[in-house]
Design a protein around this motif. Structure first.
Motif, PDB file in Angstrom:
ATOM      1  N   TYR A  19      -7.344  45.451   3.001  1.00 45.71           N
ATOM      2  CA  TYR A  19      -8.332  45.242   2.155  1.00 45.71           C
ATOM      3  C   TYR A  19      -8.507  43.548   1.834  1.00 45.71           C
ATOM      4  CZ  TYR A  19      -8.584  49.806   0.084  1.00 45.71           C
ATOM      5  OH  TYR A  19      -9.096  51.227  -0.044  1.00 45.71           O
ATOM      6  N   GLY A  42     -20.817  41.091   2.567  1.00 43.62           N
ATOM      7  CA  GLY A  42     -19.964  42.244   3.362  1.00 43.62           C
ATOM      8  C   GLY A  42     -18.626  41.993   3.678  1.00 43.62           C
ATOM      9  N   ARG A  90     -16.170  41.098   1.548  1.00 41.32           N
ATOM     10  CA  ARG A  90     -15.174  41.494   0.525  1.00 41.32           C
ATOM     11  C   ARG A  90     -15.130  42.914   0.385  1.00 41.32           C
ATOM     12  NH1 ARG A  90     -13.999  37.143   1.961  1.00 41.32           N
ATOM     13  NH2 ARG A  90     -13.425  35.186   0.564  1.00 41.32           N
ATOM     14  N   ASP A  91     -14.087  43.600  -0.035  1.00 35.57           N
ATOM     15  CA  ASP A  91     -14.106  44.993  -0.300  1.00 35.57           C
ATOM     16  C   ASP A  91     -13.118  45.311  -1.452  1.00 35.57           C
ATOM     17  OD1 ASP A  91     -11.816  44.683   1.209  1.00 35.57           O
ATOM     18  OD2 ASP A  91     -12.529  45.794   2.652  1.00 35.57           O
ATOM     19  N   TYR A  92     -12.656  44.220  -1.862  1.00 38.20           N
ATOM     20  CA  TYR A  92     -11.522  44.523  -3.309  1.00 38.20           C
ATOM     21  C   TYR A  92     -11.977  43.439  -4.004  1.00 38.20           C
ATOM     22  CZ  TYR A  92      -7.625  47.287  -4.970  1.00 38.20           C
ATOM     23  OH  TYR A  92      -7.287  48.105  -5.716  1.00 38.20           O
ATOM     24  N   SER A 128     -15.152  52.126  -8.345  1.00 35.78           N
ATOM     25  CA  SER A 128     -15.559  51.899  -6.921  1.00 35.78           C
ATOM     26  C   SER A 128     -16.684  52.353  -6.452  1.00 35.78           C
ATOM     27  CB  SER A 128     -14.259  52.433  -5.989  1.00 35.78           C
ATOM     28  OG  SER A 128     -14.532  53.919  -6.270  1.00 35.78           O
ATOM     29  N   LYS A 187     -15.861  50.081  -1.729  1.00 33.99           N
ATOM     30  CA  LYS A 187     -15.310  48.609  -2.424  1.00 33.99           C
ATOM     31  C   LYS A 187     -14.840  49.003  -3.811  1.00 33.99           C
ATOM     32  CE  LYS A 187     -19.205  46.581  -0.033  1.00 33.99           C
ATOM     33  NZ  LYS A 187     -18.295  45.829   1.160  1.00 33.99           N
ATOM     34  N   SER A 191     -22.505  55.221   2.039  1.00 32.13           N
ATOM     35  CA  SER A 191     -21.947  54.174   2.916  1.00 32.13           C
ATOM     36  C   SER A 191     -23.327  53.229   3.400  1.00 32.13           C
ATOM     37  CB  SER A 191     -20.864  54.671   4.055  1.00 32.13           C
ATOM     38  OG  SER A 191     -20.521  53.804   4.858  1.00 32.13           O
TER      39      SER A 191
END
Length: 642
Positions: free
Chosen positions: A2, A61, A63-65, A126, A130, A191
């Motif tokens: 992540y 897009g 960052r996912d955490y 979430s 993410k 998604s």
């Protein structure tokens, strides 16, 4: 792995510095769990700025955490809601609904991480892969930053894993009735469809559209109503504080210029102060001119013979007969002979800009019940001119009193005519014993008087009153104000003593007080004939004036006992009227039908509990103006935030 953005929320300087010192430990701790910290962002506890930063990262897009440290400072969900409501709302608004979900409302599934130390909890949610983790301030939990972040993130991962089957996208859908939809709908993929709420033009932002959800429509309608209310309030404020005073000043300046004939080259100093011919051409009902030197009080006085207790023509009209909140200075209808009455009663509004009769309150400012002796000493004389001649009047009394019978003893100062000299002198005596000042000006039964009245606010519907008697022919118009002193015990209505304590002085009449040597200002002939009884001293609505001037020694009609009613008003949550009653003295207070409501907000519904007053136990003996009763509501946290 992540890609993580670590947010350091700057709520507490010590916690922020401790996190900065422990950054490498925190990064290393997260790396062991497959989370790479790409950047550390320091932000204040500002929901708007936090939402803006997260929105940009969601749009890019990369960052996912998202881990928010030192973010929460309460042991309940309130601090989470206060800081993250914009992020949650914007993400929910950005969820694009397919055909299967179009009739449902998507909500993020916010999960509690449980106790992370000393009862302080963290929260996570979430969306589309993410992940977001919000942690309490480290100092509140008793743990260091690295330990707290490690424990919090692992607790979040456990939550994500345990709910992955039920809420794989972190979303729960609700049907139009607010019930959770079939679990199968929660598995629909989002998604590539998660984006922060896009900025809209004015029209789309505030005008309800067919494509809007019910929540969006409700929000837009609320905003529109608020905007309209704001515009109306702004117009009112501008009118009240700017445009209204400007118009009144212009109207006043115009009549003053005409009255004093300032443009005339041949004005004679020995003539009347006002140009009465010019004034009468403007309005024949201009009957006088009132001035208190060195003050703003310098106005025409109007008298409308058609006035009565229900209709007073100039109370909301200028001398041009145009509508105005400022109104005019006018003679009370109870002075039945106008400016020739024995007591010429004049009314004027107390305006916020200091105009009209607001200047009277300088003798006793708002909230004051002692009087400003120094101001009186600087302004002891009033000028009241009429077409019959110019005249000066020496102030003999300045006091504040009630117009409400429920305040106790009622003194009818609005009495323009009298049945006898004895009654007149008793009226003068009653005015003087109420005065804030003992004034060294004599008075007798041959003195014409004027009474000036305006609103004051120490109690409901009180009035500030000034009484003055005419300067006699050949008399020195000056007053030795050094002899004026404060009245040690001015007479007030009963309500004053109920609030402030003390004992109300024993009431006398002019004759009884004179016999006891308590009157040192009388210089008349004595042995006054006729009754001393004053008109309507026991009711707030004095007896209507007769159509003819009262004759001396005429018998008075017997007044029926007064029936007293008290206003009881039930209010809505916003102060507007829900129900109103006039309750007769001794009767029970009714309780209105129905149930008042209070709109829900983002997190709470409000349930009516009770009226915030024991209405069965209202003690009318201690009411000044009746009573307002408000509802009490119990806040109930909405299910999705419990």
């Amino acid at each position: 792995m992540y890609q993580c953005e670590l947010f350091s929320i700057q709520k507490n300087t010590a916690d922020a510095q401790a996190l900065k010192a422990a950054q490498e430990q925190v990064k290393s701790s997260l790396a062991t769990d497959g989370i790479e910290v790409k950047n550390v962002t320091e932000l204040g506890a500002d929901p708007k700025k936090l939402d803006s930063a997260v929105s940009k990262m969601l749009s890019s897009g990369d960052r996912d955490y998202f881990v928010f440290t030192n973010a929460l400072d309460s042991d309940d969900p309130s601090s989470f809601r206060g800081l993250f409501y914009r992020i949650v709302d914007n993400i929910e608004s950005g969820i694009q609904l397919d055909e299967a979900h179009k009739d449902y409302k998507p909500k993020l599934k916010v999960l509690s991480l449980g106790d992370l130390g000393n009862g302080y909890k963290g929260y996570c949610f979430s969306i589309g892969g993410k992940r977001f983790v919000a942690l309490p301030q480290a100092s509140l939990t008793g743990k260091d930053n690295a330990e707290l972040v490690r424990e919090g993130v692992r607790a979040a991962e456990d939550k994500f894993k345990s709910t992955s089957e039920t809420y794989p996208e972190g979303i729960v859908y609700y049907d139009p009735k607010g019930n959770e939809a079939d679990p199968s709908l929660n598995r629909g993929s989002v998604s590539g469809k998660v984006a922060p709420k896009q900025k809209q033009g004015f029209f789309k932002s505030f005008i309800p559209l067919k494509t809007d959800s019910k929540k969006q429509k409700a929000r837009k309608i609320t905003v529109l109503v608020a905007m309209v209310a704001f515009i109306v309030a702004l117009i009112y404020v501008l009118e009240f504080y700017i445009f209204g005073p400007m118009r009144n000043n212009a109207v006043t300046s115009e009549i003053q210029t005409i009255a004093y004939n300032k443009d005339a080259d041949d004005k004679k100093d020995d003539g009347p102060a006002q140009d009465w011919d010019a004034l009468k051409e403007i309005n024949d009902e201009i009957v006088g001119w009132i001035t208190i030197p060195d003050t703003v009080i310098d106005y025409p006085v109007l008298f409308h013979e058609g006035d009565d207790r229900y209709n007073q023509y100039y109370i909301k009209r200028t001398y041009k007969k145009e509508s105005s909140e400022y109104g005019s200075i006018f003679v009370d209808y109870r002075s039945t002979d106008g400016t020739h009455s024995r007591n010429v009663i004049m009314h004027g509004h107390d305006m916020n800009d200091g105009s009209m009769f607001a200047g009277m309150l300088k003798y006793s400012p708002k909230g004051d019940l002692k009087g400003d002796l120094e101001y009186y000493q600087e302004h002891p004389v009033i000028i009241f001119n009429t077409p019959d001649g110019d005249a000066k009047y020496k102030i003999i009394s300045v006091y504040k009193t009630s117009t409400r019978y429920e305040h106790g003893e009622f003194f009818n100062y609005m009495q323009g005519e009298f049945n006898s000299d004895a009654e007149f002198m008793n009226f003068v005596y009653n005015s003087r014993v109420r005065s804030f000042f003992d004034i060294p000006v004599t008075c007798n039964e041959d003195d014409p008087i004027i009474t000036l009245s305006t609103c004051c606010y120490e109690f409901y519907q009180w009035r500030c009153v000034i009484v003055a008697r005419k300067v006699r022919p050949g008399e020195d118009e000056n007053v030795d104000v050094s002899l004026a002193t404060r009245n040690s015990a001015p007479l007030f209505p009963d309500v004053y003593y109920q609030r402030y304590g003390g004992t109300r002085p024993k009431e006398e009449t002019f004759k009884s007080a004179s016999a006891k040597g308590l009157v040192d200002w009388y210089d008349g002939k004595g042995n006054l004939e006729g009754s001393e009884d004053l008109t309507a001293t026991l009711a707030s609505n004095p007896t209507e004036p007769p159509t003819e001037k009262p004759k001396k020694n005429a018998p008075k009609a017997t007044e029926p006992p007064a029936i007293v009613y008290y206003p009881v008003t039930y209010r809505n949550y916003d102060g507007s009227q829900y129900a109103a009653y006039n309750v007769r003295e001794g009767d029970a207070v009714p309780t209105p039908d129905g149930t008042p409501t209070m709109p829900s907000d983002e997190y709470y519904d409000y349930v009516f509990d009770k009226w915030d007053k024991d209405v069965s136990g209202v003690d009318f003996d201690h009411l000044n103006i009746g009573i307002d009763i408000y509802p009490k509501f119990t806040p109930v946290l909405k299910p999705e935030y419990q």
